[in-house]
Design a protein around this motif. Structure first.
Motif, PDB file in Angstrom:
ATOM      1  N   UNK A 187       0.808  -1.226   0.000  1.00  0.00           N
ATOM      2  CA  UNK A 187       0.000   0.000   0.000  1.00  0.00           C
ATOM      3  C   UNK A 187       0.841   1.277   0.000  1.00  0.00           C
ATOM      4  N   UNK A 188       2.123   1.163   0.340  1.00  0.00           N
ATOM      5  CA  UNK A 188       2.996   2.332   0.369  1.00  0.00           C
ATOM      6  C   UNK A 188       3.513   2.687  -1.017  1.00  0.00           C
ATOM      7  N   UNK A 189       3.350   1.749  -1.961  1.00  0.00           N
ATOM      8  CA  UNK A 189       3.935   1.968  -3.278  1.00  0.00           C
ATOM      9  C   UNK A 189       2.983   1.709  -4.440  1.00  0.00           C
ATOM     10  N   UNK A 190       1.847   1.065  -4.195  1.00  0.00           N
ATOM     11  CA  UNK A 190       0.986   0.651  -5.307  1.00  0.00           C
ATOM     12  C   UNK A 190      -0.487   0.922  -5.021  1.00  0.00           C
ATOM     13  N   UNK A 191      -1.179   1.469  -6.020  1.00  0.00           N
ATOM     14  CA  UNK A 191      -2.620   1.712  -5.892  1.00  0.00           C
ATOM     15  C   UNK A 191      -3.421   0.421  -6.004  1.00  0.00           C
ATOM     16  N   UNK A 192      -2.760  -0.660  -6.425  1.00  0.00           N
ATOM     17  CA  UNK A 192      -3.453  -1.956  -6.517  1.00  0.00           C
ATOM     18  C   UNK A 192      -3.789  -2.515  -5.144  1.00  0.00           C
ATOM     19  N   UNK A 193      -3.098  -2.031  -4.129  1.00  0.00           N
ATOM     20  CA  UNK A 193      -3.340  -2.481  -2.764  1.00  0.00           C
ATOM     21  C   UNK A 193      -4.357  -1.540  -2.107  1.00  0.00           C
ATOM     22  N   UNK A 194      -5.597  -1.993  -2.033  1.00  0.00           N
ATOM     23  CA  UNK A 194      -6.664  -1.141  -1.508  1.00  0.00           C
ATOM     24  C   UNK A 194      -6.936  -1.370  -0.036  1.00  0.00           C
ATOM     25  N   UNK A 195      -5.921  -1.336   0.769  1.00  0.00           N
ATOM     26  CA  UNK A 195      -6.079  -1.569   2.210  1.00  0.00           C
ATOM     27  C   UNK A 195      -5.003  -0.820   2.970  1.00  0.00           C
ATOM     28  N   UNK A 234       5.651   5.032   9.020  1.00  0.00           N
ATOM     29  CA  UNK A 234       6.212   6.356   9.281  1.00  0.00           C
ATOM     30  C   UNK A 234       7.400   6.651   8.366  1.00  0.00           C
ATOM     31  N   UNK A 235       7.709   5.714   7.449  1.00  0.00           N
ATOM     32  CA  UNK A 235       8.815   5.889   6.517  1.00  0.00           C
ATOM     33  C   UNK A 235       8.561   7.110   5.623  1.00  0.00           C
ATOM     34  N   UNK A 236       9.545   7.983   5.454  1.00  0.00           N
ATOM     35  CA  UNK A 236       9.353   9.171   4.597  1.00  0.00           C
ATOM     36  C   UNK A 236       8.989   8.780   3.163  1.00  0.00           C
ATOM     37  N   UNK A 237       8.078   9.507   2.575  1.00  0.00           N
ATOM     38  CA  UNK A 237       7.604   9.190   1.229  1.00  0.00           C
ATOM     39  C   UNK A 237       8.703   9.251   0.163  1.00  0.00           C
ATOM     40  N   UNK A 238       9.642  10.209   0.219  1.00  0.00           N
ATOM     41  CA  UNK A 238      10.703  10.227  -0.795  1.00  0.00           C
ATOM     42  C   UNK A 238      11.554   8.941  -0.776  1.00  0.00           C
ATOM     43  N   UNK A 239      11.798   8.402   0.413  1.00  0.00           N
ATOM     44  CA  UNK A 239      12.570   7.160   0.510  1.00  0.00           C
ATOM     45  C   UNK A 239      11.789   6.005  -0.100  1.00  0.00           C
ATOM     46  N   UNK A 240      10.478   5.952   0.164  1.00  0.00           N
ATOM     47  CA  UNK A 240       9.658   4.883  -0.401  1.00  0.00           C
ATOM     48  C   UNK A 240       9.590   4.998  -1.923  1.00  0.00           C
ATOM     49  N   UNK A 241       9.562   6.230  -2.422  1.00  0.00           N
ATOM     50  CA  UNK A 241       9.526   6.426  -3.874  1.00  0.00           C
ATOM     51  C   UNK A 241      10.819   5.922  -4.513  1.00  0.00           C
TER      52      UNK A 241
END
Length: 338
Positions: free
Chosen positions: A106-114, A321-328
């Protein structure tokens, strides 16, 4: 006299309500079937843990309940988690095992709807070590050896550890490690490895011990990297942290390894009644210390190293709580290239 009668009535109402609330889960679960959902097909250790829980949880639920193992493979666990969030009954009659990779999706993909933070966590049966393995005839012993020759791994969905972990390590090391996704279970991937269809795979070390202990005993597989909690048997295997040489790589590796600290965690859908969630959690904890449960786990070759519901929830909360730029940045590395 009126005051006394009012007080007695109030006390009776209070205790009556409390008793009814306490007995509600027992009334609900009496004669009920609870579905225990595996996020993979049959044949691998993830399904085996699901089956183990299904075999023993029911008798610890108030009122007794029949428990049935089901499979919902696909998407590295995303199919099962989407089902739990969207379609599973929110009455306490469905629980599932969270696939390690599905926790990150869910942190990286819109396919995960939860949102995993909204699931009702019951606890984890086992926290396990993760390894990269190659067949014994493949002439490599470390990731460094794969820099000069291509090695093909088999994996399940592109959101699964069996895909993401090798792809990430290939990126940061320059190893010519290719991963073919699409296998429906660990058992199916093991067959492909045995047939020579692929040369290696990522898997839980304890998963190999559960389903293919002879491979470990007879040295039919070689372990070329390890991740997550360590195991005494893996003392000579290079840790993935050896290859993460920059602060950014080290942070991304910690994100990938975070779900391993959660292990084979089970959960209920969001918004189930609080008393039924409490009953499920209590039954889960009782199951973990049940001698019958332990005996069957040993017979099945399944490692038991549990974590509580609160410990699992803490892992999930910290991960999100991982920063979004790191996840990207991480997502750009581990996502399939178009």
């Amino acid at each position: 006299m009126m005051l006394r009668a009012t007080l007695v009535f109030a006390l009776a109402a209070m205790f009556g309500t409390t008793g009814a609330a306490h007995s509600q889960p027992a009334a609900f679960y009496k004669g009920k079937t609870v579905n225990v959902i595996a996020p993979t097909d049959t044949g691998g250790s993830i399904y085996e843990y699901t089956l183990l829980v299904s075999n023993h949880l029911g008798r610890h639920l108030p009122g007794g309940a029949k428990t049935v193992a089901q499979t919902r493979p696909g998407g590295g666990g995303v199919t099962a988690s989407n089902h739990m969030a969207r379609n599973a009954p929110k009455d306490g009659s469905a629980i599932a095992l969270m696939h390690t990779g599905a926790l990150l999706m869910p942190m990286t993909s819109s396919a995960a709807g939860y949102d995993p933070r909204k699931f009702g966590w019951l606890g984890s049966v086992a926290v396990r070590s993760y390894v990269g393995a190659v067949w014994h005839t493949v002439p490599v012993n470390t990731l460094d050896d794969i820099k000069t020759r291509e090695v093909v791994f088999g994996g399940s969905g592109t959101g699964s550890p069996s895909y993401q972990y090798p792809v990430f390590l290939a990126h940061i090391t320059g190893a010519k490690l290719k991963v073919i996704p699409g296998y429906k279970s660990g058992g199916e991937t093991n067959l492909a490895l045995e047939r020579g269809e692929v040369q290696g795979r990522g898997n839980f070390y304890e998963g190999f011990l559960a389903t293919n202990a002879d491979w470990v005993r007879d040295k039919k597989v070689k372990f070329i990297f390890k991740m997550g909690p360590d195991h005494p048997d893996l003392a000579g295997v290079p840790p993935a942290s050896k290859y993460a040489t920059t602060p950014s790589q080290q942070q991304m590796l910690r994100v990938l390894e975070a779900p391993l600290a959660m292990g084979t965690a089970f959960y209920a859908p969001p918004d189930i009644p609080a008393d039924r969630l409490a009953a499920l959690r209590e039954a889960f904890q009782k199951m973990l210390v049940d001698p019958q449960f332990k005996a069957e786990a040993e017979k099945m070759g399944l490692f038991i190293n549990p974590r509580s519901a609160s410990e699992v929830a803490e892992v999930v909360q910290k991960l999100y709580e991982t920063p979004k730029p790191l996840m990207a940045e991480l997502d750009a590395i581990i996502s399939p290239k178009k």
